[in-house]
Each structure stands twice: as structure tokens, then as C-alpha cells.
Write a protein that holds these residues in place. Sequence first.
Motif, mmCIF file in Angstrom:
data_model
loop_
_atom_site.group_PDB
_atom_site.id
_atom_site.type_symbol
_atom_site.label_atom_id
_atom_site.label_comp_id
_atom_site.label_asym_id
_atom_site.label_seq_id
_atom_site.Cartn_x
_atom_site.Cartn_y
_atom_site.Cartn_z
ATOM 1 N N SER A 402 0.815 -1.220 0.000
ATOM 2 C CA SER A 402 0.000 0.000 0.000
ATOM 3 C C SER A 402 0.847 1.268 0.000
ATOM 4 O O SER A 402 0.476 2.261 -0.636
ATOM 5 C CB SER A 402 -0.931 0.018 1.226
ATOM 6 O OG SER A 402 -1.805 -1.091 1.215
ATOM 7 N N HIS A 403 1.969 1.242 0.719
ATOM 8 C CA HIS A 403 2.810 2.442 0.820
ATOM 9 C C HIS A 403 4.236 2.008 1.137
ATOM 10 O O HIS A 403 4.455 1.078 1.919
ATOM 11 C CB HIS A 403 2.274 3.379 1.915
ATOM 12 C CG HIS A 403 2.974 4.709 1.954
ATOM 13 N ND1 HIS A 403 2.728 5.712 1.045
ATOM 14 C CD2 HIS A 403 3.932 5.192 2.797
ATOM 15 C CE1 HIS A 403 3.488 6.756 1.327
ATOM 16 N NE2 HIS A 403 4.228 6.466 2.381
ATOM 17 N N TYR A 404 5.217 2.696 0.526
ATOM 18 C CA TYR A 404 6.627 2.367 0.732
ATOM 19 C C TYR A 404 7.432 3.663 0.620
ATOM 20 O O TYR A 404 7.447 4.301 -0.436
ATOM 21 C CB TYR A 404 7.096 1.340 -0.295
ATOM 22 C CG TYR A 404 8.458 0.729 -0.012
ATOM 23 C CD1 TYR A 404 9.129 0.966 1.180
ATOM 24 C CD2 TYR A 404 9.084 -0.086 -0.943
ATOM 25 C CE1 TYR A 404 10.357 0.412 1.444
ATOM 26 C CE2 TYR A 404 10.322 -0.668 -0.687
ATOM 27 C CZ TYR A 404 10.946 -0.408 0.515
ATOM 28 O OH TYR A 404 12.178 -0.971 0.778
ATOM 29 N N THR A 405 8.095 4.029 1.730
ATOM 30 C CA THR A 405 8.868 5.273 1.778
ATOM 31 C C THR A 405 10.232 4.981 2.391
ATOM 32 O O THR A 405 10.341 4.233 3.374
ATOM 33 C CB THR A 405 8.146 6.346 2.610
ATOM 34 O OG1 THR A 405 6.851 6.567 2.067
ATOM 35 C CG2 THR A 405 8.925 7.652 2.594
ATOM 36 N N LEU A 406 11.259 5.575 1.835
ATOM 37 C CA LEU A 406 12.619 5.470 2.339
ATOM 38 C C LEU A 406 13.029 6.820 2.908
ATOM 39 O O LEU A 406 12.971 7.845 2.212
ATOM 40 C CB LEU A 406 13.582 5.057 1.224
ATOM 41 C CG LEU A 406 15.075 5.098 1.561
ATOM 42 C CD1 LEU A 406 15.409 4.140 2.696
ATOM 43 C CD2 LEU A 406 15.915 4.800 0.327
ATOM 44 N N VAL A 407 13.422 6.825 4.191
ATOM 45 C CA VAL A 407 13.878 8.040 4.863
ATOM 46 C C VAL A 407 15.367 7.874 5.141
ATOM 47 O O VAL A 407 15.770 6.987 5.910
ATOM 48 C CB VAL A 407 13.103 8.283 6.169
ATOM 49 C CG1 VAL A 407 13.612 9.545 6.860
ATOM 50 C CG2 VAL A 407 11.614 8.387 5.890
ATOM 51 N N GLN A 408 16.187 8.719 4.522
ATOM 52 C CA GLN A 408 17.636 8.673 4.668
ATOM 53 C C GLN A 408 18.102 9.857 5.513
ATOM 54 O O GLN A 408 17.628 10.986 5.338
ATOM 55 C CB GLN A 408 18.327 8.711 3.309
ATOM 56 C CG GLN A 408 18.076 7.484 2.466
ATOM 57 C CD GLN A 408 18.746 7.574 1.113
ATOM 58 O OE1 GLN A 408 18.891 8.668 0.565
ATOM 59 N NE2 GLN A 408 19.154 6.441 0.579
ATOM 60 N N LYS A 409 19.013 9.553 6.401
ATOM 61 C CA LYS A 409 19.582 10.583 7.277
ATOM 62 C C LYS A 409 21.004 10.874 6.844
ATOM 63 O O LYS A 409 21.876 10.020 6.966
ATOM 64 C CB LYS A 409 19.540 10.106 8.725
ATOM 65 C CG LYS A 409 19.948 11.168 9.723
ATOM 66 C CD LYS A 409 19.810 10.650 11.147
ATOM 67 C CE LYS A 409 20.177 11.721 12.160
ATOM 68 N NZ LYS A 409 20.043 11.218 13.553
ATOM 69 N N ARG A 410 21.243 12.068 6.325
ATOM 70 C CA ARG A 410 22.558 12.496 5.867
ATOM 71 C C ARG A 410 22.909 13.815 6.557
ATOM 72 O O ARG A 410 22.232 14.843 6.337
ATOM 73 C CB ARG A 410 22.573 12.684 4.341
ATOM 74 C CG ARG A 410 22.404 11.393 3.560
ATOM 75 C CD ARG A 410 23.668 10.550 3.659
ATOM 76 N NE ARG A 410 23.575 9.354 2.828
ATOM 77 C CZ ARG A 410 23.092 8.198 3.232
ATOM 78 N NH1 ARG A 410 22.649 8.076 4.486
ATOM 79 N NH2 ARG A 410 23.049 7.154 2.422
ATOM 80 N N ASN A 411 23.943 13.742 7.366
ATOM 81 C CA ASN A 411 24.402 14.936 8.070
ATOM 82 C C ASN A 411 23.270 15.579 8.877
ATOM 83 O O ASN A 411 23.019 16.793 8.821
ATOM 84 C CB ASN A 411 24.987 15.961 7.082
ATOM 85 C CG ASN A 411 26.202 15.423 6.364
ATOM 86 O OD1 ASN A 411 26.995 14.659 6.936
ATOM 87 N ND2 ASN A 411 26.349 15.798 5.097
ATOM 88 N N LYS A 412 22.554 14.692 9.599
ATOM 89 C CA LYS A 412 21.465 15.108 10.477
ATOM 90 C C LYS A 412 20.308 15.757 9.741
ATOM 91 O O LYS A 412 19.519 16.520 10.308
ATOM 92 C CB LYS A 412 21.976 16.068 11.552
ATOM 93 C CG LYS A 412 23.027 15.460 12.456
ATOM 94 C CD LYS A 412 23.452 16.439 13.530
ATOM 95 C CE LYS A 412 24.517 15.796 14.429
ATOM 96 N NZ LYS A 412 24.958 16.732 15.506
#
Length: 446
Positions: A402-412
Amino acid sequence: MSDVDSDGEQPGRETGTNALDEFRENWQRELQEHTTNTGSRSRSEAGDRLTAANSNLSEADLLQAKAESLYRTAVQLEQRGKVYDALPFYRKATQIVPDIEFKFYEQQKQKLSNDVSKKYLNLANDLAKQLDLGQSDATQSGEEIVDNLYEKFQHDLRQENIYKGKMIASSRDANVLTTGLHFADLPPEIVMRILRWVVSAQLDMRSLEQCAAVCKGFYVYARDEELWRLACVKVWGHNVGTLEAQDSDVSNVYHSWRDMFVRRDRVLFNGCYISKTTYLRMGENSFQDQFYRPVQLVEYYRYIRFLPDGKVLMMTTADEPAQGVSKLKHVHNVRAEILRGRYRLFGSTVTLVLQKSQPRGLVHVRQRRGSIMPVDEDSSQFLIELRIAGTTKRRCAQLVWSHYTLVQKRNKVDISSEFDLTEAKYPALRFSTVKSYHLDADAPLA
């Protein structure tokens, strides 16, 4: 006088003997004529029938019949142990009809099936009559017919002459002195504690159902409401609700905790959900031939395993399911390519939060007094929402994206990217049972 009397009796005796011989000759003559007439008549009738049959049969049918006769003779000789004598008949039969063996086999098979069908033709009617007799006997005897199996077993366990106030009947002889303790002598609290270990913290409800099939006492023990309430709390947590405060819809009204566990949408724990993705990828042009460009077929699998304590494991690999499911067996020793996280159930939707750390090297910052402080590692977080669906054979055995999200943390700084969910790239995951997941029990159900 005696001589005269004896001489006077001889002509009469010869006359009787001649008459008897003449009667025998006439009787034998008539019997032979009757036999000759009957044999000639039967032979003529058989010849007429054979002539009529031969006239109706074609040449192919006659060859088929001759080949079958030769093949049957060869089979009989082989069954007697005369293999060398049977070989010429086999050879002649196959020369006439090359596939006589298969035709003879099909003919015998059809004949056997016809015999079996005739033998068991009235079996269903006889069984129905027996069932009708059994129902009429039960009705005439005045016994109460109970539709609910749980109530029926409880009614049977109240019989003092058989169970003597216990849940399980003992097979031991009371007159024999024994030092051991039978399972029927255990208190109900001990039996329920054993069943909690049977279910275990992994929610192996299949093993509990197998225990319920042992006897009436185990069936009643396995339907204990406390066991199924703990299982429901283990699955839905604070969102489990109560049996009294249900929705007004009839489909959402549960009569017991077991009914809730069976009918309510949930994820399955005795296996993992698997999907296979296949696509074509264009390769690079060859430096020798610029007009040739290869096409590569890419296949990979996605595995998701849910745990009863709210944890979830996810892995994407090219390994086949026979090798891929074994990598998710050990929960505590997780491989580097496996994503770990937690999940939550909301009705027919399950939400997953997965994370995998990706260190970028050892970079340190030196402070005033010479101490070294490592820099925070960059991380990626996957937010997935799946819808629980069923198949024609099993409920809750399919997960639809139903839903797919990628959250990337780069330099806060958080950078989110949403994936385009298509049927080709993200097919539905189907559940597959893995027996090795529930072989060991590390803790009881609590």
C-alpha cells in the motif's frame, strides 16, 4: 424230474436275454442318433453365428482379436514360468499389432474398474441406511443431540462411572499397585502450564490444535479462554479490545477469544511471506559489435518474517526460498543484509518500520584535551504499509503493498523518497509455512 424241469426252463431264459439285448441295442442306437443330430445342429448354429460375426467384423478387428488371443496365451505361459515358450507368441502378436501390449493393458484396466464399480455400486446406499438407522436409534433411546462439540465433550466428561471426576480417563488397573503417576492424576493447573509451553512465546497454535485431537479432555483443555485471550493480547497488544465492546456489525462480533483469533485479520508466525520479482535489464553494447546489445533477466526474492513480540525481519536476495528462509530462522544472530524493525496492526493494515545502519568509515573529531569523539553514523529507515488479504485456500496468507517510503539521514538531515508501487516491481507477498521456525520453545505463553 430235475433234469426235465431244468431243460424246460432254458427256452424261456434265452428269450428274456434276447429281448434285453435287443432293448439295449435300440436304446444305444437312439441315443447316438440324438447326439449326432444335436451336435450337428449346434455346430451349424455356431458356424452360422461365426459366419455372421465374421461378416460384421472388418479385417482390422479380426487381426486385433487374433493378436489379443496370441498375447493372452503368451501371458498365461509366462505366468506358468515358461518364458521361452511365450516368446514366439509375443513376437507373433507384436508383428500383427505393434502396440498390442498397451491395448491389452487398457482393456484389463477397464475390465477391473468395471468389476470394482459393480462390487461397490450400492455401498453409498448401504452407508446411508446405516446412518439413518443410527440416527433413529439415538432418537428412540432419548439421547440429547448436541451441535456444539465443546458442550458435548463437557457433557461426556461429567459421567462419573467412566471419568470419575477427572478430565482424562486413566487406562490403569486399580487393582495393580504402581509407583508412577498417570497423566490423568495431574491437577488442571499443571496441565494448563504444560499447554502454555506447547503454545510458547512463538504462538504455535497449530501444536495446540494437535493436542486437542488427542482425547476429549485435551479438547476441553485446549479451548480454555485464558489461553486464547493471552494469544490475542500477544498479537494485537493494546488494540485487542474486549468481547463485550464490539462493533455493531455482525461480522465483527466474536463469540469467544478463539473466535477472534481465527476470524480477525492478523499476520501469521509459523512461516514467512515471500514474493518473486522478475524484470528485464538492458546490458551494455559490446566494443566489438556496436549493433549487439544483450538483455539480462533479473530475478530476486523478498522475504518478510513476523515475530509475536512485535519484531519483523525483511530480506531481499537472489536465493531461492529453500535457502532464503533458513537465513531468517535465527532471530538473535541476524545477518548484515537483513533489515530489522517493528510492526503494528491496525485493522486489516500492518505498518512496518525497518532500519539498517550503514557506517561510512571511522571519522573522528579531536577535541581540546585530546579525546576522540566518533561522528554519528548515517542511517536509512524504511516505512512500509501492507494490506492483509486472503487466498482461496487460507485466510491472512497474502500481503499487498500500500505504501513504501525510504527516509535517509545524511548529516542530520532527513530526506524521504517514496517508491512507485506497481504490480510488476512489487508483487503481493504470499505466505509459506516453515516447520523449522517452531521446533524449539524458549519461553511459555504469558
